[in-house]
Design an enzyme around this catalytic site. Structure first.
Site, PDB file in Angstrom:
ATOM      1  N   CYS A 118      -3.035  -6.714   4.683  1.00  0.00           N
ATOM      2  CA  CYS A 118      -2.947  -8.016   5.346  1.00  0.00           C
ATOM      3  C   CYS A 118      -4.299  -8.379   5.963  1.00  0.00           C
ATOM      4  O   CYS A 118      -5.226  -8.735   5.256  1.00  0.00           O
ATOM      5  CB  CYS A 118      -1.806  -8.031   6.345  1.00  0.00           C
ATOM      6  SG  CYS A 118      -1.343  -9.714   6.860  1.00  0.00           S
ATOM      7  N   HIS A 212       2.727  -6.338   3.609  1.00  0.00           N
ATOM      8  CA  HIS A 212       2.836  -5.178   4.503  1.00  0.00           C
ATOM      9  C   HIS A 212       3.695  -4.081   3.870  1.00  0.00           C
ATOM     10  O   HIS A 212       4.894  -4.000   4.136  1.00  0.00           O
ATOM     11  CB  HIS A 212       3.454  -5.609   5.839  1.00  0.00           C
ATOM     12  CG  HIS A 212       2.516  -6.342   6.728  1.00  0.00           C
ATOM     13  ND1 HIS A 212       1.770  -5.718   7.702  1.00  0.00           N
ATOM     14  CD2 HIS A 212       2.181  -7.655   6.772  1.00  0.00           C
ATOM     15  CE1 HIS A 212       1.024  -6.625   8.321  1.00  0.00           C
ATOM     16  NE2 HIS A 212       1.251  -7.806   7.774  1.00  0.00           N
ATOM     17  N   GLU A 214       3.974  -1.105   4.643  1.00  0.00           N
ATOM     18  CA  GLU A 214       4.560  -0.225   5.663  1.00  0.00           C
ATOM     19  C   GLU A 214       5.894  -0.737   6.191  1.00  0.00           C
ATOM     20  O   GLU A 214       6.624  -0.003   6.865  1.00  0.00           O
ATOM     21  CB  GLU A 214       3.567  -0.033   6.823  1.00  0.00           C
ATOM     22  CG  GLU A 214       3.537  -1.129   7.861  1.00  0.00           C
ATOM     23  CD  GLU A 214       2.776  -2.378   7.445  1.00  0.00           C
ATOM     24  OE1 GLU A 214       2.710  -3.329   8.241  1.00  0.00           O
ATOM     25  OE2 GLU A 214       2.238  -2.407   6.313  1.00  0.00           O
TER      26      GLU A 214
END
Length: 238
Positions: A118, A212, A214
């Site tokens: 990002c 993202h 994660e």
């Protein structure tokens, strides 16, 4: 990394907050959402937090790592890419900008595998002379809520070799790549044409993703970084 070494050591940059709260404490803090270290660990690496520091130390820090991740976070200061701040651009984070730009430059110079997530992808673009769109609509579900949309890989790219099919990704951003930085190519797009991944075909392993990972369960991007950072991987010099 030596041939007898264990899991690759992956450094992840962190936030620097003037005030954070946990337990009975409310103090300045260097922090990182737990999704980042958990993703590194699930992909087979060891996660090390890299809080903002003197940029002159970046070469020394990167020399001790097998891979570098530049995490998401606040908007990049438009002054870094020669633009005036627009109304909807967030407040600057000068310590992060300076430190993470130095980490990126050190990783590129040393051939250390580098992943930007990002903000990290945007900063990679800026580090190589690119610019950003300071505001766009449609990639934020709601304030503080991650949305999801599809990204399509560009054939023949590194990213396409990692994730060959169109897939849904967790997203939360209001800025995006505008003019590409030197040596970068686009390796994935969103349905609306937004640049969703960039990479550098020549030199070392360098990839940026606008979403993202994660915040999801897809390990492929991080696993690719950990794999190339492992003991059997060579290092290309930028």
């Amino acid at each position: 990394m030596s041939e007898t070494a264990g899991r690759p050591l992956i450094g992840v940059s962190t936030y620097l907050e003037a005030k954070a709260r946990w337990g009975v404490w409310e103090l300045p803090a260097a922090l990182l959402p737990v999704g980042y270290p958990r993703l590194v660990q699930a992909a087979g690496g060891i996660a090390a937090m890299l809080p903002p520091d003197d940029p002159s130390y970046a070469d020394e820090v990167v020399a001790r790592l097998d891979g570098v991740v530049i995490a998401g976070g606040p908007d990049v200061d438009p002054a870094r890419y020669g633009s005036e701040r627009e109304e909807r651009t967030g407040p600057p984070a000068p310590e992060r900008d300076a430190w993470e730009l130095a980490l990126i430059e050190a990783a590129l110079a040393s051939g250390t595998p580098l992943l930007g997530i990002c903000r990290g992808m945007q900063l990679l673009n800026v580090a190589l002379g690119g610019t950003l769109v300071q505001h766009m609509e449609g990639h934020v579900e709601a304030v503080g809520v991650f949305g999801a949309h599809e990204v399509k890989p560009v054939p023949g790219t590194l990213y396409e070799s990692i994730a060959p099919d169109t897939c849904s990704v967790p997203a939360y951003h209001h800025q995006a790549v505008d003019r590409l930085g030197r040596g970068l190519v686009v390796s994935a797009y969103a349905e609306d044409g937004t640049v969703e991944a960039v990479e550098r075909p020549s030199g070392s392993w360098v990839l940026g993703v606008q979403w993202h990972p994660e915040m999801g369960e897809d390990l492929r991007v991080m696993a690719a970084l950990v794999r190339v950072a492992g003991p059997s991987a060579g290092r290309g010099i930028a």
